[in-house]
Scaffold this active site. Structure first.
Site, short mmCIF file in Angstrom:
data_model
loop_
_atom_site.label_atom_id
_atom_site.label_comp_id
_atom_site.label_asym_id
_atom_site.label_seq_id
_atom_site.Cartn_x
_atom_site.Cartn_y
_atom_site.Cartn_z
N CYS A 109 11.74 -114.97 3.14
CA CYS A 109 12.15 -116.33 3.48
C CYS A 109 11.99 -116.48 4.98
CB CYS A 109 13.61 -116.54 3.06
SG CYS A 109 14.46 -117.82 4.00
N ASP A 151 28.07 -84.45 -11.39
CA ASP A 151 27.85 -85.56 -10.49
C ASP A 151 29.20 -86.01 -9.96
OD1 ASP A 151 26.23 -87.18 -9.14
OD2 ASP A 151 25.85 -88.60 -10.76
N ARG A 196 32.88 -83.41 2.06
CA ARG A 196 31.69 -82.83 2.65
C ARG A 196 31.25 -83.65 3.87
NH1 ARG A 196 26.32 -83.82 2.54
NH2 ARG A 196 25.00 -82.02 2.90
N SER A 208 23.20 -79.11 1.57
CA SER A 208 22.75 -79.87 0.41
C SER A 208 21.77 -78.98 -0.34
CB SER A 208 22.09 -81.17 0.85
OG SER A 208 21.16 -80.91 1.87
N TYR A 263 36.05 -78.31 -9.88
CA TYR A 263 35.36 -77.07 -10.22
C TYR A 263 34.78 -76.45 -8.96
CZ TYR A 263 35.55 -78.19 -15.19
OH TYR A 263 35.97 -78.45 -16.46
N LYS A 294 17.02 -81.27 -11.65
CA LYS A 294 17.61 -82.51 -12.14
C LYS A 294 17.15 -82.86 -13.55
CE LYS A 294 19.82 -83.98 -8.38
NZ LYS A 294 19.61 -85.27 -7.78
N CYS A 318 19.13 -119.38 7.19
CA CYS A 318 19.33 -119.13 5.77
C CYS A 318 20.70 -118.48 5.57
CB CYS A 318 18.24 -118.20 5.25
SG CYS A 318 18.44 -117.76 3.53
N CYS A 345 17.97 -121.41 1.06
CA CYS A 345 17.93 -122.39 2.16
C CYS A 345 16.75 -123.35 2.06
CB CYS A 345 17.91 -121.68 3.51
SG CYS A 345 16.37 -120.83 3.85
N GLU A 393 24.23 -72.86 -13.56
CA GLU A 393 25.45 -73.62 -13.83
C GLU A 393 25.12 -75.10 -13.97
OE1 GLU A 393 27.15 -72.39 -10.11
OE2 GLU A 393 26.99 -74.37 -9.27
N LYS A 416 25.19 -78.97 -13.04
CA LYS A 416 25.42 -79.69 -11.78
C LYS A 416 26.18 -80.96 -12.10
CE LYS A 416 23.37 -81.40 -7.58
NZ LYS A 416 23.89 -82.76 -7.65
N GLU A 465 33.35 -79.20 -6.56
CA GLU A 465 33.02 -80.59 -6.87
C GLU A 465 34.24 -81.24 -7.52
OE1 GLU A 465 29.32 -82.91 -6.72
OE2 GLU A 465 29.73 -80.90 -6.02
N CYS A 478 12.59 -120.81 -0.48
CA CYS A 478 13.74 -119.90 -0.59
C CYS A 478 14.81 -120.51 -1.48
CB CYS A 478 14.31 -119.62 0.80
SG CYS A 478 15.89 -118.77 0.76
N ASP A 492 58.08 -78.55 -19.32
CA ASP A 492 58.81 -79.69 -18.75
C ASP A 492 60.23 -79.29 -18.36
OD1 ASP A 492 56.66 -81.31 -19.03
OD2 ASP A 492 57.35 -82.28 -20.89
N ASP A 501 54.61 -77.56 -24.21
CA ASP A 501 54.79 -78.59 -23.19
C ASP A 501 56.27 -78.80 -22.91
OD1 ASP A 501 52.11 -78.82 -23.22
OD2 ASP A 501 52.03 -80.83 -24.12
N ALA A 502 57.07 -78.74 -23.96
CA ALA A 502 58.51 -78.99 -23.80
C ALA A 502 59.15 -77.93 -22.91
CB ALA A 502 59.19 -79.00 -25.16
N GLU A 503 58.76 -76.67 -23.13
CA GLU A 503 59.30 -75.59 -22.32
C GLU A 503 58.88 -75.76 -20.86
OE1 GLU A 503 61.42 -73.37 -22.52
OE2 GLU A 503 60.92 -71.81 -21.06
O1 JCF Z 1 27.83 -79.12 -9.07
C1 JCF Z 1 27.34 -79.40 -8.00
N1 JCF Z 1 27.16 -80.67 -7.75
C2 JCF Z 1 26.94 -78.35 -7.00
C3 JCF Z 1 26.63 -78.66 -5.67
C4 JCF Z 1 26.90 -77.02 -7.42
C5 JCF Z 1 26.53 -76.02 -6.53
O2 JCF Z 1 26.49 -74.75 -6.94
C6 JCF Z 1 26.21 -76.30 -5.18
C7 JCF Z 1 26.26 -77.66 -4.75
C8 JCF Z 1 25.94 -77.91 -3.40
C9 JCF Z 1 25.58 -76.88 -2.55
N2 JCF Z 1 25.86 -75.30 -4.31
C10 JCF Z 1 25.54 -75.57 -3.04
C11 JCF Z 1 25.16 -74.46 -2.15
#
Ligand code: JCF
Length: 667
Positions: free
Chosen positions: A426, A119, A138, A83, A224, A315, A432, A411, A115, A117, A174, A408, A38, A34-36
């Site tokens: 109500c 949030d 987006r 989406s 990412y 999910k 109200c 009111c 992979e 997902k 994301e 209510c 900086d 880190d020092a180098e």
């Molecule tokens: O990590 C995510 N939330 C994520 C959203 C990952 C993906 O590979 C996605 C996405 C939204 C659309 N791929 C698409 C095509």
């Protein structure tokens, strides 16, 4: 040093720093202390300070160069940002695989890329000749906001690319906030009497929407990438996985734990492992993303409305905890609906502390048999408000029934329950204060008239002190009235008045949304605005409204009812008189491939009727429940009954699933 030497030295320092950043953030293999690091950074800063004419925006020193901006510009994405379809069970995952094999005419295992997902918030970043030139949210998928200055502050977003990159590249990914940073941010917010964020995603979104990038820079965001697209230059490899690896060689941080597996059983296994490690990862995940790995197969599969057929968000189940239900209050909403709210003993669920949860309505309470004093299971699913799922009957002790108040709580007007409706309401209407407050908050909100500075607290204050009653009164507020309010300076009063004035220039869609007609959200308002003028909308019949895609009898009824109220007409008139206006366009009915066509669906098909209905509506068609002479086609699945008989009698075109799929892909 002579000038050309300075230039060369600066160049060399930037290259060295970029290389170290690449090793540290992208490869996770730091090569200096880190020092180098900086020391190099400070040397560059000093040289740039002495020669400001040599500073370029992509210099590693310039991440927080920008000063606050007025607002974000709107940008149109090169191709829509899609989406993902969701799946919540192994059956739905299996269905996804079956469908893919069926569409591709394959019965061998498919290679899937898996992979986590995250949030977070999806963004698009464009690199020209290896330099970050634009980053956008987006948004609605088609257009987003230019948040370049804020994205530049994120250390894991490279400002320059490495190696043999293409001349124009778009990267999508994301932006996420680590759980630990989220918790620290909320702790600080609470300490300063500010409202904490509901979840890391909201915190990330809020941080990216700052007009001052210096604030964004403090928020510890990370990036990412989940896909890339070469706009100009040599195309990416022919599988998703290799494309990601290629992006990584160019210095782009890619989604970790990306893995290619064979067959849907292996996808399920990946999911289970990820779920078991859910709490160990520094970021909040809401599931996994599975994609057909082979790009040529992706192309064959194509898209349904706004989502690819070759990808799925699988999910995680919502997180659940048990806590004590201490009390139930009734909240009055914008349209007078009374919602029972559970006051809970505070408990952590899914990374946030919950002390309130919705009980939905009295029918739900009865169905679940929830009582005050119960221990209850509370669930938080993603960004959804926490809900009380069920009582834990084994732990039930002293409990009380939950009673709907007769009057209510705000009111004192009578509370009624309409036959066939779950909600209690109500009857006070705009007498109200709760309804006044909520409808005004809705009116001034960002998606509505977007009056900045007129926040919830101020609206409450203005209504409670009887300075405004309806939304029309906002436009008659004076500087004197405002600056006489407690905790309101001259400057703030001026700013608010300016924002009020600015809001007069709006769009018709925002205006319709702002009115707060029941069940008319942003997209319905948008739809109405493209088909009617205000005069036409105010006098539209239910039939005229029903002719639009996506408008059902309930919404049509609410719209007609709204414009039949004298009070509402008065408010609209007053708003127009105060100068609220929008660009008037000549209404052209947008022509979609199936505009004007009416279809009926019967029998069992490979997808749910709702899904098919949505696809048809997206193309402009109307979908009704019964066959008549006006029906243009009957979509027939297995075991069709009386509708088929009737259609045959009337000589209506019959459409099977293959023909349906053709219809849906016709342009
Ligand atoms: O990590 C995510 N939330 C994520 C959203 C990952 C993906 O590979 C996605 C996405 C939204 C659309 N791929 C698409 C095509």
């Amino acid at each position: 040093m002579v000038r050309s030497d300075v230039r060369a030295k600066i160049e060399q320092l930037r290259n060295e720093i970029n290389e170290h950043n690449y090793r540290y953030y992208i490869l996770d293999q730091p090569s200096v202390t880190d020092a180098e690091f900086d020391r190099l950074f400070r040397e560059l800063e000093t040289l740039e300070k002495a020669h400001p004419e040599l500073i370029v925006p992509e210099s590693p020193t310039q991440r927080v160069g920008a000063t606050p901006i007025e607002g974000f510009e709107t940008v149109t994405h090169l191709t829509p940002m899609l989406s993902l379809e969701n799946a919540f069970s192994i059956d739905e995952l299996q269905h996804f695989d079956n469908k893919i094999k069926q569409l591709l005419g394959k019965d061998k295992d498919i290679l899937y890329s898996c992979e986590p997902k995250f949030d977070g918030l999806a963004v698009s970043i464009i690199y020209e000749n290896g330099v970050f030139v634009r980053g956008a949210t987006r948004g609605d998928g088609t257009t987003g906001e230019d948040i370049s200055a804020n994205l530049r502050t994120i250390p894991t977003i490279s400002l320059v690319l490495q190696g043999k990159f293409p001349s124009t590249l778009e990267v999508r990914g994301e932006v996420v906030m680590p759980k630990a940073s989220f918790l620290a941010l909320n702790e600080a917010a609470i300490k300063h009497n500010e409202k904490p964020f509901a979840n890391p995603r909201n915190a990330a979104a809020g941080s990216l929407r700052q007009l001052d990038p210096r604030i964004t820079a403090k928020r510890k965001l990370e990036f990412y990438a989940y896909s890339g697209q070469v706009i100009k230059g040599k195309a990416l490899p022919l599988t998703h996985h290799e494309s990601l690896q290629q992006l990584k060689t160019w210095g782009i941080r890619i989604s970790p734990d990306n893995k290619v597996v064979q067959g849907i059983k292996a996808v399920q296994k990946y999911y289970e492992q990820l779920l078991a490690n859910r709490d160990k990862l520094p970021f909040e995940m809401d599931g996994m993303v599975v994609k057909v790995n082979d790009i040529s197969l992706q192309e064959k599969l194509g898209y349904v409305s706004r989502a690819p057929r070759w990808a799925l968000a699988y999910k995680f189940p919502a997180e659940e905890v048990v806590t004590h239900l201490e009390e139930v209050d009734f909240q009055v909403g914008r349209t007078g609906t009374l919602t029972p709210v559970a006051r809970l003993k505070p408990v952590a669920v899914g990374g946030v502390v919950v002390s309130n949860a919705t009980l939905h309505n009295m029918d739900e309470i009865a169905r679940k048999d929830i009582r005050i004093g119960d221990y209850v299971v509370v669930r938080r699913a993603g960004d959804v408000i926490p809900e009380v799922v069920r009582p834990v009957l084994e732990k039930r002790g002293q409990v009380k029934h939950i009673k709907l108040p007769l009057k209510c709580p705000v009111c004192g007007s009578e509370v009624v329950r309409i036959e066939g409706e779950a909600a209690a309401r109500c009857e006070g209407g705009l007498i109200c204060q709760a309804q006044q407050i909520e409808s005004i908050k809705h009116f001034v909100s960002r998606k509505g008239m977007d009056i900045e500075g007129l926040g919830s607290k101020l609206v409450e204050q203005l209504v409670n002190e009887q300075l405004i009653k309806t939304v029309a009164d906002i436009y008659h507020l004076s500087k004197e009235t405002l600056s006489n309010l407690e905790r309101m300076g001259d400057k703030s009063a001026t700013n608010i008045l300016q924002a009020i004035d600015k809001s007069k220039k709006t769009t018709f869609a925002k205006f319709i949304y702002a009115l707060g007609i029941r069940e008319v959200g942003e997209s319905t308002a948008q739809l109405l605005s493209t088909h009617f003028s205000l005069e036409q909308l105010m006098s539209a019949s239910e039939e005229q409204l029903l002719a639009l895609p996506d408008i059902g009898p309930v919404v049509a009824g609410h719209i007609v009812h709204f414009f039949a109220q004298k009070n509402n007409l008065k408010v609209i008139e007053a708003l127009l008189k105060s100068g609220v206006h929008w660009p008037k366009e000549i209404k052209k009915t947008t022509h979609l491939p199936l505009s004007g066509k009416t279809y009926v669906i019967t029998g069992t098909l490979s997808r749910s009727r709702d899904e098919i209905k949505q696809d048809l509506q997206a193309l402009g068609a109307k979908v009704t429940d019964s066959v008549s002479a006006k029906t243009d086609g009957l979509i027939v699945g297995v075991d069709a009954g009386s509708k088929l008989v009737k259609a045959q009698k009337l000589g209506i075109t019959l459409i099977d699933e293959t023909q349906l799929n053709k219809l849906l892909t016709s342009k």
